[in-house]
Design a protein around this motif. Structure first.
Motif, PDB file in Angstrom:
ATOM      1  N   ARG A 191     -11.206  -5.906  19.286  1.00  0.00           N
ATOM      2  CA  ARG A 191     -10.606  -5.428  17.872  1.00  0.00           C
ATOM      3  C   ARG A 191      -9.312  -4.617  18.448  1.00  0.00           C
ATOM      4  O   ARG A 191      -8.402  -4.628  17.953  1.00  0.00           O
ATOM      5  N   ALA A 192      -9.376  -3.765  19.572  1.00  0.00           N
ATOM      6  CA  ALA A 192      -8.368  -3.227  20.091  1.00  0.00           C
ATOM      7  C   ALA A 192      -7.392  -3.880  20.651  1.00  0.00           C
ATOM      8  O   ALA A 192      -6.121  -3.709  20.580  1.00  0.00           O
ATOM      9  N   ARG A 193      -7.809  -4.963  21.355  1.00  0.00           N
ATOM     10  CA  ARG A 193      -6.754  -5.975  22.016  1.00  0.00           C
ATOM     11  C   ARG A 193      -5.760  -6.576  20.945  1.00  0.00           C
ATOM     12  O   ARG A 193      -4.736  -6.602  20.912  1.00  0.00           O
ATOM     13  N   LEU A 194      -6.666  -7.127  19.680  1.00  0.00           N
ATOM     14  CA  LEU A 194      -5.767  -7.634  18.769  1.00  0.00           C
ATOM     15  C   LEU A 194      -4.934  -6.922  17.906  1.00  0.00           C
ATOM     16  O   LEU A 194      -3.793  -7.146  17.574  1.00  0.00           O
ATOM     17  N   GLU A 195      -5.281  -5.622  17.720  1.00  0.00           N
ATOM     18  CA  GLU A 195      -4.482  -4.489  17.170  1.00  0.00           C
ATOM     19  C   GLU A 195      -3.292  -4.198  18.214  1.00  0.00           C
ATOM     20  O   GLU A 195      -2.105  -4.194  17.542  1.00  0.00           O
ATOM     21  N   ASP A 196      -3.586  -4.171  19.493  1.00  0.00           N
ATOM     22  CA  ASP A 196      -2.475  -3.913  20.285  1.00  0.00           C
ATOM     23  C   ASP A 196      -1.492  -5.239  20.159  1.00  0.00           C
ATOM     24  O   ASP A 196      -0.138  -5.045  20.224  1.00  0.00           O
ATOM     25  N   ALA A 197      -1.984  -6.371  20.250  1.00  0.00           N
ATOM     26  CA  ALA A 197      -1.216  -7.592  20.076  1.00  0.00           C
ATOM     27  C   ALA A 197      -0.275  -7.552  18.733  1.00  0.00           C
ATOM     28  O   ALA A 197       0.843  -7.973  18.745  1.00  0.00           O
ATOM     29  N   GLN A 198      -0.774  -7.146  17.647  1.00  0.00           N
ATOM     30  CA  GLN A 198      -0.256  -7.175  16.329  1.00  0.00           C
ATOM     31  C   GLN A 198       0.789  -6.134  16.269  1.00  0.00           C
ATOM     32  O   GLN A 198       1.791  -6.243  15.851  1.00  0.00           O
ATOM     33  N   GLN A 199       0.547  -5.074  17.069  1.00  0.00           N
ATOM     34  CA  GLN A 199       1.694  -4.114  17.207  1.00  0.00           C
ATOM     35  C   GLN A 199       2.853  -4.341  17.975  1.00  0.00           C
ATOM     36  O   GLN A 199       4.029  -4.322  17.617  1.00  0.00           O
ATOM     37  N   GLN A 200       2.532  -5.040  18.719  1.00  0.00           N
ATOM     38  CA  GLN A 200       3.594  -5.862  19.826  1.00  0.00           C
ATOM     39  C   GLN A 200       4.293  -6.728  19.205  1.00  0.00           C
ATOM     40  O   GLN A 200       5.697  -6.909  19.247  1.00  0.00           O
ATOM     41  N   VAL A 201       3.760  -7.749  18.023  1.00  0.00           N
ATOM     42  CA  VAL A 201       4.615  -8.626  17.430  1.00  0.00           C
ATOM     43  C   VAL A 201       5.339  -7.777  16.289  1.00  0.00           C
ATOM     44  O   VAL A 201       6.542  -8.187  16.225  1.00  0.00           O
ATOM     45  N   ARG A 202       4.640  -6.602  15.888  1.00  0.00           N
ATOM     46  CA  ARG A 202       5.686  -5.899  14.995  1.00  0.00           C
ATOM     47  C   ARG A 202       6.923  -5.310  15.554  1.00  0.00           C
ATOM     48  O   ARG A 202       8.135  -5.472  14.952  1.00  0.00           O
ATOM     49  N   VAL A 203       6.867  -5.089  16.538  1.00  0.00           N
ATOM     50  CA  VAL A 203       7.841  -4.377  17.493  1.00  0.00           C
ATOM     51  C   VAL A 203       8.880  -5.333  17.395  1.00  0.00           C
ATOM     52  O   VAL A 203      10.201  -5.344  17.567  1.00  0.00           O
ATOM     53  N   LEU A 204       8.495  -6.741  17.948  1.00  0.00           N
ATOM     54  CA  LEU A 204       9.392  -7.792  18.270  1.00  0.00           C
ATOM     55  C   LEU A 204      10.011  -8.013  17.066  1.00  0.00           C
ATOM     56  O   LEU A 204      11.196  -8.394  17.119  1.00  0.00           O
ATOM     57  N   GLU A 205       9.251  -8.335  16.018  1.00  0.00           N
ATOM     58  CA  GLU A 205       9.923  -8.818  14.588  1.00  0.00           C
ATOM     59  C   GLU A 205      10.943  -7.801  14.304  1.00  0.00           C
ATOM     60  O   GLU A 205      11.926  -8.121  13.615  1.00  0.00           O
ATOM     61  N   GLU A 206      10.525  -6.427  14.497  1.00  0.00           N
ATOM     62  CA  GLU A 206      11.556  -5.610  13.973  1.00  0.00           C
ATOM     63  C   GLU A 206      12.750  -5.329  14.748  1.00  0.00           C
ATOM     64  O   GLU A 206      13.894  -4.778  14.522  1.00  0.00           O
ATOM     65  N   GLY A 207      12.768  -5.861  16.052  1.00  0.00           N
ATOM     66  CA  GLY A 207      13.782  -5.510  16.977  1.00  0.00           C
ATOM     67  C   GLY A 207      14.489  -6.811  17.350  1.00  0.00           C
ATOM     68  O   GLY A 207      15.587  -7.253  16.882  1.00  0.00           O
ATOM     69  N   ILE A 208      13.848  -7.559  18.324  1.00  0.00           N
ATOM     70  CA  ILE A 208      14.503  -8.571  19.097  1.00  0.00           C
ATOM     71  C   ILE A 208      14.457 -10.094  18.130  1.00  0.00           C
ATOM     72  O   ILE A 208      15.505 -10.515  18.236  1.00  0.00           O
ATOM     73  N   LEU A 209      13.671 -10.080  17.326  1.00  0.00           N
ATOM     74  CA  LEU A 209      13.642 -11.327  16.476  1.00  0.00           C
ATOM     75  C   LEU A 209      14.529 -11.285  15.334  1.00  0.00           C
ATOM     76  O   LEU A 209      14.368 -12.275  14.476  1.00  0.00           O
ATOM     77  N   LYS A 210      15.189 -10.432  14.918  1.00  0.00           N
ATOM     78  CA  LYS A 210      16.146 -10.278  13.856  1.00  0.00           C
ATOM     79  C   LYS A 210      17.106 -11.312  14.085  1.00  0.00           C
ATOM     80  O   LYS A 210      17.557 -11.609  15.110  1.00  0.00           O
ATOM     81  N   GLU A 211      17.574 -12.041  12.912  1.00  0.00           N
ATOM     82  CA  GLU A 211      18.278 -13.156  12.946  1.00  0.00           C
ATOM     83  C   GLU A 211      19.798 -12.386  13.121  1.00  0.00           C
ATOM     84  O   GLU A 211      20.271 -11.270  12.730  1.00  0.00           O
ATOM     85  N   LEU A 212      20.554 -13.085  14.148  1.00  0.00           N
ATOM     86  CA  LEU A 212      21.780 -12.735  14.335  1.00  0.00           C
ATOM     87  C   LEU A 212      23.015 -13.137  13.015  1.00  0.00           C
ATOM     88  O   LEU A 212      22.748 -14.448  12.527  1.00  0.00           O
ATOM     89  N   PRO A 213      24.005 -12.632  12.839  1.00  0.00           N
ATOM     90  CA  PRO A 213      24.860 -12.891  11.963  1.00  0.00           C
ATOM     91  C   PRO A 213      25.614 -14.074  12.423  1.00  0.00           C
ATOM     92  O   PRO A 213      25.782 -14.299  13.606  1.00  0.00           O
ATOM     93  N   ALA A 214      26.079 -15.114  11.784  1.00  0.00           N
ATOM     94  CA  ALA A 214      26.643 -16.570  12.057  1.00  0.00           C
ATOM     95  C   ALA A 214      27.856 -15.918  12.892  1.00  0.00           C
ATOM     96  O   ALA A 214      28.724 -14.901  12.889  1.00  0.00           O
ATOM     97  N   GLY A 215      28.001 -16.588  14.022  1.00  0.00           N
ATOM     98  CA  GLY A 215      29.111 -16.449  15.051  1.00  0.00           C
ATOM     99  C   GLY A 215      28.908 -15.651  16.055  1.00  0.00           C
ATOM    100  O   GLY A 215      29.428 -15.289  16.864  1.00  0.00           O
ATOM    101  N   GLU A 216      27.696 -15.079  16.345  1.00  0.00           N
ATOM    102  CA  GLU A 216      27.209 -13.972  17.199  1.00  0.00           C
ATOM    103  C   GLU A 216      26.221 -14.657  18.381  1.00  0.00           C
ATOM    104  O   GLU A 216      25.911 -14.123  19.341  1.00  0.00           O
ATOM    105  N   ALA A 217      26.093 -15.805  18.146  1.00  0.00           N
ATOM    106  CA  ALA A 217      24.989 -16.572  19.112  1.00  0.00           C
ATOM    107  C   ALA A 217      25.701 -16.886  20.260  1.00  0.00           C
ATOM    108  O   ALA A 217      26.759 -17.294  20.483  1.00  0.00           O
TER     109      ALA A 217
END
Length: 76
Positions: A50-76
Motif C-alpha cells: 500500500r505504501a509503494r502504491l501511494e508513493d507511485a500515485q503521488q509521483q504520478v500526481r506530481v508529474l501530471e501537475e508539472g511535466i505533463l501539462k499540455e504546451l500551448p500551440a507553437g511551443e513544441a
C-alpha cells in the motif's frame, strides 16, 4: 510456511509472496501457529505494498501537475 528470510524487496516480489501466503492459508496447508505467523507477515506485506502504491500515485500526481501539462500551440 517456508523459512524465507524477510529481506528488503520490491513491490512485485512482495505481492507474489502475499499471494503465496493467501493461497496457502486458503488451502488449509498451515497449522494454527503457522497461520498466525503467515497472517502477521501478510499484514506487513500489505502495508508495504500500500505504501509503494501511494508513493507511485503521488509521483504520478506530481508529474501530471508539472511535466505533463499540455504546451500551448507553437511551443513544441
Amino acid at each position: 510456511m517456508t523459512g524465507k528470510t524477510h529481506k528488503a524487496q520490491g513491490y512485485e516480489s512482495a505481492m507474489a509472496e502475499l499471494e503465496e501466503i493467501v493461497a496457502d492459508m486458503e488451502a488449509g496447508k498451515l497449522s494454527l501457529e503457522d497461520s498466525l505467523t503467515a497472517y502477521k507477515r501478510g499484514a506487513e506485506l500489505l502495508t508495504f505494498c500500500r505504501a509503494r502504491l501511494e508513493d507511485a500515485q503521488q509521483q504520478v500526481r506530481v508529474l501530471e501537475e508539472g511535466i505533463l501539462k499540455e504546451l500551448p500551440a507553437g511551443e513544441a
